[in-house]
Scaffold this motif. Structure first.
Motif, PDB file in Angstrom:
ATOM      1  N   CYS A  79      -1.434  -6.208  -6.431  1.00  0.00           N
ATOM      2  CA  CYS A  79      -2.193  -6.005  -5.332  1.00  0.00           C
ATOM      3  C   CYS A  79      -3.552  -6.673  -5.286  1.00  0.00           C
ATOM      4  CB  CYS A  79      -2.372  -4.644  -5.087  1.00  0.00           C
ATOM      5  SG  CYS A  79      -3.247  -4.282  -3.708  1.00  0.00           S
ATOM      6  N   LEU A 121     -10.064   0.339 -13.720  1.00  0.00           N
ATOM      7  CA  LEU A 121      -8.799   1.324 -14.022  1.00  0.00           C
ATOM      8  C   LEU A 121      -8.011   0.677 -14.904  1.00  0.00           C
ATOM      9  CD1 LEU A 121      -7.990   3.125 -10.858  1.00  0.00           C
ATOM     10  CD2 LEU A 121      -9.361   3.939 -12.701  1.00  0.00           C
ATOM     11  N   SER A 153     -17.768   0.466  -3.205  1.00  0.00           N
ATOM     12  CA  SER A 153     -16.512   0.277  -2.315  1.00  0.00           C
ATOM     13  C   SER A 153     -16.730   1.519  -1.012  1.00  0.00           C
ATOM     14  CB  SER A 153     -15.237   0.515  -2.992  1.00  0.00           C
ATOM     15  OG  SER A 153     -14.356   0.548  -2.111  1.00  0.00           O
ATOM     16  N   LEU A 205       2.726   2.000 -11.269  1.00  0.00           N
ATOM     17  CA  LEU A 205       1.636   1.702 -10.702  1.00  0.00           C
ATOM     18  C   LEU A 205       0.544   0.577 -10.985  1.00  0.00           C
ATOM     19  CD1 LEU A 205       0.027   3.298  -8.444  1.00  0.00           C
ATOM     20  CD2 LEU A 205      -0.932   4.931 -10.165  1.00  0.00           C
ATOM     21  N   ALA A 243       2.036   1.981  -3.282  1.00  0.00           N
ATOM     22  CA  ALA A 243       1.161   2.305  -4.255  1.00  0.00           C
ATOM     23  C   ALA A 243       0.850   3.601  -3.982  1.00  0.00           C
ATOM     24  CB  ALA A 243      -0.077   1.573  -4.108  1.00  0.00           C
ATOM     25  N   PHE A 281     -15.360  12.429  -3.575  1.00  0.00           N
ATOM     26  CA  PHE A 281     -14.700  11.904  -4.594  1.00  0.00           C
ATOM     27  C   PHE A 281     -15.227  11.099  -5.592  1.00  0.00           C
ATOM     28  CE2 PHE A 281     -11.937   8.212  -6.028  1.00  0.00           C
ATOM     29  CZ  PHE A 281     -10.818   9.143  -6.351  1.00  0.00           C
ATOM     30  N   ALA A 331      -7.307  10.274  -4.458  1.00  0.00           N
ATOM     31  CA  ALA A 331      -7.357   9.091  -4.403  1.00  0.00           C
ATOM     32  C   ALA A 331      -6.209   8.726  -3.540  1.00  0.00           C
ATOM     33  CB  ALA A 331      -6.967   8.263  -5.829  1.00  0.00           C
ATOM     34  N   SER A 362       1.902  -2.676  -9.824  1.00  0.00           N
ATOM     35  CA  SER A 362       1.684  -2.808  -8.410  1.00  0.00           C
ATOM     36  C   SER A 362       0.349  -3.260  -8.158  1.00  0.00           C
ATOM     37  CB  SER A 362       1.968  -1.478  -7.627  1.00  0.00           C
ATOM     38  OG  SER A 362       1.656  -1.442  -6.389  1.00  0.00           O
ATOM     39  N   LEU A 363      -0.891  -2.154  -8.977  1.00  0.00           N
ATOM     40  CA  LEU A 363      -1.977  -2.567  -8.974  1.00  0.00           C
ATOM     41  C   LEU A 363      -2.633  -4.093  -9.208  1.00  0.00           C
ATOM     42  CD1 LEU A 363      -4.827  -0.225 -10.104  1.00  0.00           C
ATOM     43  CD2 LEU A 363      -4.923  -2.583 -10.764  1.00  0.00           C
ATOM     44  N   MET A 371       0.789  -1.144  -0.106  1.00  0.00           N
ATOM     45  CA  MET A 371      -0.066   0.098   0.173  1.00  0.00           C
ATOM     46  C   MET A 371       0.748   1.294  -0.003  1.00  0.00           C
ATOM     47  SD  MET A 371      -3.156   0.050  -0.250  1.00  0.00           S
ATOM     48  CE  MET A 371      -4.471   1.028   0.611  1.00  0.00           C
TER      49      MET A 371
HETATM   50  C1  HEM Z   1      -4.138   3.096 -10.503  1.00  0.00           C
HETATM   51  C2  HEM Z   1      -3.968   3.835  -9.413  1.00  0.00           C
HETATM   52  C3  HEM Z   1      -4.754   3.690  -8.051  1.00  0.00           C
HETATM   53  C4  HEM Z   1      -5.693   4.284  -7.836  1.00  0.00           C
HETATM   54  C5  HEM Z   1      -6.264   5.396  -8.607  1.00  0.00           C
HETATM   55  C6  HEM Z   1      -6.513   3.693  -6.582  1.00  0.00           C
HETATM   56  C7  HEM Z   1      -7.682   4.301  -6.055  1.00  0.00           C
HETATM   57  C8  HEM Z   1      -8.168   3.809  -4.938  1.00  0.00           C
HETATM   58  C9  HEM Z   1      -9.337   4.522  -4.416  1.00  0.00           C
HETATM   59  C10 HEM Z   1     -10.081   5.924  -4.622  1.00  0.00           C
HETATM   60  C11 HEM Z   1      -9.545   3.901  -3.182  1.00  0.00           C
HETATM   61  C12 HEM Z   1     -10.766   4.222  -2.173  1.00  0.00           C
HETATM   62  C13 HEM Z   1     -11.913   3.298  -2.536  1.00  0.00           C
HETATM   63  C14 HEM Z   1     -12.076   2.641  -0.998  1.00  0.00           C
HETATM   64  O1  HEM Z   1     -11.602   2.993   0.090  1.00  0.00           O
HETATM   65  O2  HEM Z   1     -12.558   1.787  -1.207  1.00  0.00           O
HETATM   66  C15 HEM Z   1      -8.617   2.681  -3.105  1.00  0.00           C
HETATM   67  C16 HEM Z   1      -8.796   1.816  -2.275  1.00  0.00           C
HETATM   68  C17 HEM Z   1      -7.978   0.861  -2.054  1.00  0.00           C
HETATM   69  N1  HEM Z   1      -6.644   0.586  -2.946  1.00  0.00           N
HETATM   70 FE1  HEM Z   1      -6.375   1.738  -4.543  1.00  0.00          FE
HETATM   71  N2  HEM Z   1      -5.779   2.789  -6.164  1.00  0.00           N
HETATM   72  C18 HEM Z   1      -4.750   2.274  -7.021  1.00  0.00           C
HETATM   73  C19 HEM Z   1      -3.955   1.373  -6.975  1.00  0.00           C
HETATM   74  C20 HEM Z   1      -3.654   0.638  -5.992  1.00  0.00           C
HETATM   75  C21 HEM Z   1      -2.736  -0.499  -5.574  1.00  0.00           C
HETATM   76  C22 HEM Z   1      -1.420  -0.331  -6.674  1.00  0.00           C
HETATM   77  C23 HEM Z   1      -3.179  -1.055  -4.595  1.00  0.00           C
HETATM   78  C24 HEM Z   1      -2.142  -2.139  -3.738  1.00  0.00           C
HETATM   79  C25 HEM Z   1      -0.905  -2.052  -3.481  1.00  0.00           C
HETATM   80  C26 HEM Z   1      -4.480  -0.731  -4.131  1.00  0.00           C
HETATM   81  C27 HEM Z   1      -4.811  -1.062  -2.939  1.00  0.00           C
HETATM   82  C28 HEM Z   1      -5.904  -0.645  -2.482  1.00  0.00           C
HETATM   83  C29 HEM Z   1      -6.781  -1.121  -1.372  1.00  0.00           C
HETATM   84  C30 HEM Z   1      -6.349  -2.222  -0.495  1.00  0.00           C
HETATM   85  C31 HEM Z   1      -7.994  -0.250  -1.188  1.00  0.00           C
HETATM   86  C32 HEM Z   1      -9.091  -0.383  -0.086  1.00  0.00           C
HETATM   87  C33 HEM Z   1      -8.758   0.616   1.025  1.00  0.00           C
HETATM   88  C34 HEM Z   1      -9.685   0.212   2.250  1.00  0.00           C
HETATM   89  O3  HEM Z   1      -9.880  -0.780   2.705  1.00  0.00           O
HETATM   90  O4  HEM Z   1     -10.546   1.313   2.496  1.00  0.00           O
HETATM   91  N3  HEM Z   1      -4.979   0.436  -5.075  1.00  0.00           N
HETATM   92  N4  HEM Z   1      -7.846   2.860  -4.086  1.00  0.00           N
END
Ligand code: HEM
Lengths: 547, 326
Positions: free
Chosen positions: A108, A192, A479, A101, A39, B241, B280, A104-105, A36
C-alpha cells in the motif's frame, strides 16, 4: 472523503471479476490484500488475536504457570496447547496476521510513496474556472490595479509558506501547502515496518538470562554461571563478552508501618557492585530497581532479592563437608523463604537439609512458624535432615540428570528422626550449632547474607526500536495535524473598471479553519470590509474559533 | 519518608466535597440539556442577523443568510450555574489530588484508587479546557456523570490508604507514562460520550426522515446534528490517539529501565496494544469508503470498551508484572 480534486490513492477498488488465468488471479489477490478494507480487517484480527495471550498463561513469561494449567485442565489443556494458546505471540496464526498486515502495508505504502514523490515535485494545479463553487470562497471589489493585487496575493501566500504557481496568463495564482501530512503518514507506516524489523533483529543478535549473586561472591559472564540463558541464533554462548561482577552489599528498606497499612512493603533496594571489564580496572557502581548497571552494552537489572543463610555442615567423620551461603526463595511478602542444602561430599553418609528461613520469626498456633516482617528482626532457620545409606549417592548428583538448586528428591534418602520417632525438627538461631543424631554430623548457622536476582540483557537493536518508534510518533502527529490545503487567488476587472479579487480554498478532509484562512488572506490583499460568500457557513460552534 | 496523615485525611475530605459539588453540577447540566432553563437576556456582543438569529461575526451578515444554518444554542442561567459548579468541584477535586500527593511525597498515582481519582481530575480539566474554547455545555452531563461514577467507585471499592511506593514504581518514566495516559484516557472518554451522542442523534435523524419523529428524548434536539458530532468525535480521537501512542512508548521505555525488556506481553501491555490497534482501526475505517460514519463509530466504542476493560478487569483480575497497581 469528499475531496475528488486531490489524489486519493487509498480508495478500495470495486470488486470486479478478475480476468481468467493465474496471473489475473494473483493480481486480483494482491489488489485485495493491499486495499484499505483488508488492511482494516487485518488490524481488527490482530487486536482480537492478541487477547488470548492475556487470558492464558504464557510460556515465555511464566512456564511453571503453564505447567500448572496443563496439570489442572487435562482435557482442554493439550488442545489449547496445540492451538498455541500458551505461546500466542509466536504462534503461526498470530504471526500470519501481522506478516500479512505488513505485506499489505508495503504493497500500500510503496505506490503511495511514489505518487507522493511525483506530486510533491509538480506545480500546484490550474485555477478552477468557477472559484465560488469551492468549499471556501470570498471576494472583494477594490480600486487598485489587478497586477498590484496579484502581487499582494503572492506576498500573502508566500508568507504563509505556500508553494505557488501562476496561471491564466498572470491573472491567477495557485498555492499549495501541507505535503508534510502525507509525508508523515508514509513515514509513520514505514516506521512501523522498521520497528518490526528491528525487534526481530534484536532477538537474533541479543541474549538474556537470569543469575543469582550472593553478597561477596563474584559472577563471571560465562554461560555456566547462569541459572537460565536464552540467546538469539546469531549469538555464540561460548563466547559471551567477558566481565565479572561482585555484589559488595545489598541494602533493603522495608516500610516500617508508620504510614499505615503497608507494613513490610518494599521501599528501596540498593546494591553496591564492583565490575571488572575485560580491559579496564574494576569500578564500583550502584545497582537499583529502575537503575541498571551497564557493562559494555550488556545491562544488569535488579529484579529480585532474598536471604542466603550461611551454613557449615560437618560430616560423620568430623570434617567440614560444606560451607557457604545458600540462596533461599522468598515465598511471600514477609520473606518466609524456602531452600535446600545438599552435601554430597559428606562421609560416610551424604547429608541433605530442607529449610525454612524466617527473617522475623513468630510461631503461629495455627500456621506454625511464619515470618511477620521481611527485615532481619529475629531470624530463625528451621531444618529437616536426610541422610543416604553409607557410601551411596542417595542425592543422585552423579546420575547426570540436571537438578534444581532449590529441591532434591528424597526417595533414596532416610529422614532423621528424634527420640520419639517423629521427624527431626532443627531450630537454629544465628551462631548456633546442632548435632545431628546417629553421629551423622552437625549443622552450624553461621549468619545471613543477602542475594540479588539479576536479569542480564544484551539487545543491540533497541536503539533502532526506539528510533523507529519516535519516527512513527512524529509521522503520525504530522499526518493527523498538518492540513493539506490548496488556495487560489484570481484578479479580474468588473464592468465599472474596478478590480475584483477572489480567494478560494480546498482542503483534504474536514477543515473548519479553511474558511477563516481564506478570509484572512483576502483581508491581507484587500484591507477593509469585504464580501464573503455565506453559503459556506458551517455552524455557530466553529465561528467561536474564528476570532 | 513518613506519610503525612493530616494531609491524607484532608485529601479524602476534599474528594468527598468534590463529589457533592459534581452531583449538583450534573443535575444543573441535565436541566440545561432538557431545555427548561431560563435564557440569559442581553448577552454582550451578540448581534442579530436579518433572519432574527443571533450572529457573532459581522462579516457573515449578508442579505442571503441561509435557512440551513444551524441554530446557535441559547445560553441559560442554569447552564452557567452548571459550569460554575463544575469549576468549583474541579478545584476541590484537584486540591484532593494535590493533598494526596503531598501526603506521600510523590506523584499521586501509585495504586488503583489514586489512578482513578487523578484520572478523573484530568477528565474534568480537559473538559473545562475545551469548554473555554467552544460551547460544549451539551456534553456536561456525559462528562461529569462518568467522573462522578469513577470517584464513587474509587472511594468505595478501590480505596487504598496513603503509602509509599514499591521500588519498581519509583521512576521518572512512571510520572510521564501515567500522566500522558490520563490525558489520553480523558480525551477518549470525551470522544466516547460524543460518539454515543452521535449515534443516538443519527437514529433520531433517520427516524425523522422516515416520517416518524422520535417521541422521547426531546433534549437531543438541543444538541448539534450527527454530522457535526461525528466531526467533534474524530477531532478528539485524533488528539487522543498520538497521546496513547506516546503512553505505550513511555511505558515500554520504563519497562526497559526497570526490567530490561521493553515489551513482554504482560496482560496490561497486551491490552494497551489492543486499545492502540482498535483505535488505529477506527482512524483507518474513517478513511475507508463504506466504513465511515456509523461503522467507524462502532470501532471507537469498541476501543473505549477495551480501555474500560484494561482499567477495571485487567488491573484487578489478571496477574502480571503490573499487578502491584492494585
Ligand atoms: C501495521 C498496520 C497499520 C497500522 C497500525 C496503521 C495505522 C494507521 C493510522 C493510525 C492511521 C491514521 C493516521 C492518519 O489518518 O493519517 C493510518 C492512516 C492510513 N493508513 Fe494505515 N496502518 C496500518 C497499515 C496500513 C495498510 C496495510 C494500509 C494500506 C492498505 C494503510 C493505509 C493507510 C492510509 C491510506 C491512511 C491515510 C488515511 C487518511 O487519508 O486519513 N495502512 N494508518
Amino acid at each position: 472523503m469528499t475531496d475528488t480534486m486531490l489524489p486519493e490513492t487509498a480508495q478500495p477498488e470495486p470488486v470486479r471479476l478478475p480476468p481468467l488465468g493465474p496471473a489475473g488471479w494473483a493480481r486480483w489477490a494482491w489488489r485485495q490484500l493491499t486495499s484499505m478494507r483488508v488492511a482494516l480487517l487485518l488490524l481488527m484480527l490482530l487486536a482480537v488475536a492478541a487477547v488470548p495471550g492475556s487470558v492464558f498463561p504464557q510460556r515465555r513469561i511464566d512456564p511453571t504457570k503453564v505447567d500448572g494449567y496443563l496439570a489442572e485442565h487435562t482435557t482442554s489443556g493439550p488442545w489449547l496447547d496445540r492451538l498455541g494458546a500458551f505461546d500466542v505471540y509466536s504462534s503461526p496464526w498470530f504471526s500470519a496476521i501481522y506478516l500479512l498486515l505488513f505485506v499489505s502495508l508495503v504493497g500500500c505504502v510503496v505506490p503511495r510513496a511514489k505518487q507522493h514523490w511525483k506530486s510533491a515535485r509538480s506545480a500546484p494545479p490550474r485555477t478552477p474556472r468557477r472559484l465560488e463553487r469551492l468549499p471556501a470562497h470570498a471576494s472583494a471589489t477594490v480600486d487598485g490595479s489587478p497586477e498590484e493585487m496579484l502581487e499582494k496575493a503572492r506576498t500573502a501566500l508566500r508568507r504563509r509558506r505556500f508553494r505557488l504557481a501562476e496561471h491564466d496568463g498572470g491573472t491567477s495564482l495557485a498555492a499549495e501547502k501541507g505535503y508534510t501530512a502525507e509525508t508523515g503518514n508514509l513515514a509513520f507506516h514505514l516506521a512501523l515496518l522498521g520497528l518490526l524489523v528491528s525487534i526481530a533483529a534484536g532477538t537474533l543478535v541479543g541474549y538474556s538470562g537470569q543469575v543469582t549473586v550472593v553478597e561477596g561472591q563474584p559472577f563471571s559472564n560465562v554461560a555456566v554461571m547462569y541459572n537460565t540463558l536464552s540467546a538469539g541464533s546469531r549469538v555464540d554462548t561460548g563466547d559471551l563478552p567477558p566481565f565479572t561482577l561482585t555484589l559488595d552489599s545489598l541494602k533493603v528498606d522495608f516500610d516500617d508501618g508508620s504510614g499505615g497499612g503497608q507494613l513490610g512493603a518494599p521501599r528501596m533496594f540498593t546494591g553496591a557492585v564492583t565490575v571488572a571489564d575485560a580491559g579496564g580496572p574494576p569500578s564500583t557502581r550502584t545497582l537499583r530497581v529502575n537503575q541498571p548497571v551497564d557493562v559494555g552494552g550488556t545491562r544488569l537489572f535488579l529484579v529480585g532479592n532474598g536471604y542466603a543463610p550461611v551454613l557449615t555442615v560437618r560430616d560423620g567423620e568430623g570434617n567440614v563437608a560444606f560451607s557457604g551461603a545458600v540462596p533461599f526463595l522468598p515465598r511471600d511478602a514477609q520473606y518466609t523463604s524456602l531452600g535446600v542444602v545438599k552435601v554430597p561430599d559428606a562421609q560416610p553418609r551424604q547429608i541433605a537439609l530442607r529449610g525454612l528461613f524466617l527473617p522475623t520469626s513468630v510461631v503461629d498456633p495455627v500456621k506454625g512458624p511464619i515470618s511477620i516482617f521481611p527485615g532481619l528482626t529475629d531470624p530463625r532457620l528451621f531444618l529437616t535432615a536426610y541422610v543416604s545409606a553409607p557410601g551411596v549417592d542417595g542425592l543422585g548428583l552423579d546420575s547426570g540428570v540436571p537438578q534444581s538448586v532449590y529441591e532434591f528428591d528424597d526417595k533414596d534418602l532416610t529422614q532423621l528422626t528424634d527420640d520419639s520417632g517423629e521427624p527431626l525438627r532443627i531450630l537454629l538461631a544465628p551462631g548456633t550449632t546442632f548435632d545431628l543424631p546417629d553421629g551423622a554430623g552437625s549443622v552450624t548457622f553461621d549468619g545471613i547474607k543477602r542475594y540479588a536476582a539479576l536479569d542480564i540483557r544484551y539487545d543491540p537493536a533497541k536503539g533502532w526500536v526506539l528510533g523507529f518508534a519516535v519516527l512513527a510518533l512524529a509521522g503520525l502527529t504530522a499526518s493527523l495535524f498538518v492540513r493539506r490545503r490548496r488556495l487560489w487567488a484570481r484578479v479580474s476587472t468588473d464592468g465599472e473598471g474596478r478590480t475584483v479579487v477572489e480567494v478560494a480554498g480546498l482542503s483534504r478532509g474536514d477543515d473548519t479553519a479553511l474558511e477563516p484562512l481564506v478570509r484572512e488572506v483576502l483581508a491581507e490583499i484587500v484591507p477593509g470590509p469585504q464580501q464573503h460568500d455565506p453559503k459556506h457557513q458551517h455552524d455557530p460552534q466553529h465561528q467561536d474559533d474564528e476570532e | 519518608m513518613a506519610v503525612d496523615a493530616t494531609l491524607a485525611t484532608l485529601s479524602n475530605q476534599l474528594v468527598y466535597s468534590a463529589m457533592a459539588v459534581y452531583t449538583g453540577a450534573m443535575a444543573a447540566f441535565a436541566v440545561d440539556l432538557s431545555g427548561r432553563g431560563a435564557r440569559v437576556e442581553g448577552e454582550g456582543k451578540v448581534l442579530v442577523g436579518p433572519d432574527g438569529e443571533p450572529v457573532r461575526d459581522v462579516a457573515s451578515v449578508t442579505p442571503s443568510a441561509s435557512a440551513d444554518e444551524p441554530r446557535s444554542r441559547p445560553r441559560t442561567k442554569i447552564g452557567g450555574i452548571a459550569v460554575a459548579l463544575t469549576w468549583l468541584a474541579f478545584a476541590l477535586h484537584l486540591g484532593g489530588v494535590v493533598a494526596r500527593g503531598a501526603s506521600v511525597h510523590r506523584a499521586p498515582w501509585g495504586n488503583m484508587y489514586e489512578f482513578s481519582v487523578s484520572g478523573a481530575v484530568v477528565v474534568t480539566a480537559v473538559y473545562l479546557a475545551v469548554l473555554s474554547r467552544r460551547d460544549v455545555r451539551y456534553l456536561g452531563t456525559f462528562v461529569v456523570g462518568p467522573v462522578l461514577l469513577t470517584l464513587g467507585l474509587a472511594v468505595t471499592v478501590l480505596y487504598t490508604r496513603a503509602a509509599q511506593l514499591v521500588p519498581a514504581l519509583q521512576s521518572f518514566w512512571l510520572v510521564i507514562h501515567v500522566s500522558v495516559a490520563f490525558i489520553a484516557s480523558a480525551l477518549f472518554t470525551l470522544a466516547f460520550s460524543t460518539t454515543v451522542l452521535q449515534l443516538v442523534q443519527e437514529r433520531r435523524e433517520l427516524a425523522r426522515a422516515a416520517g416518524n419523529p422520535p417521541a422521547r428524548g426531546r433534549f437531543m434536539d438541543n444538541l448539534p446534528g450527527s454530522v457535526e458530532l461525528e466531526r467533534s468525535s474524530y477531532r478528539l480521537h485524533a488528539i487522543a490517539f498520538p497521546l496513547w501512542t506516546f503512553t505505550v512508548m513511555a511505558g515500554a521505555i520504563w519497562a526497559e529501565h526497570a526490567w530490561g525488556r521493553y515489551w513482554n506481553w504482560d496482560p496490561k501491555e497486551v491490552w494497551s496494544f489492543v486499545i492502540w490497534v482498535v483505535y488505529a482501526g477506527y482512524l483507518h475505517a474513517r478513511a475507508t469508503r463504506g466504513w465511515d460514519g456509523r461503522r467507524s463509530a462502532y470501532l471507537a466504542l469498541a476501543g473505549y470498551g477495551c480501555i474500560l476493560f484494561n482499567f477495571l478487569v485487567v488491573n484487578i483480575f489478571f496477574v502480571g508484572l503490573h499487578s502491584y497497581a492494585k
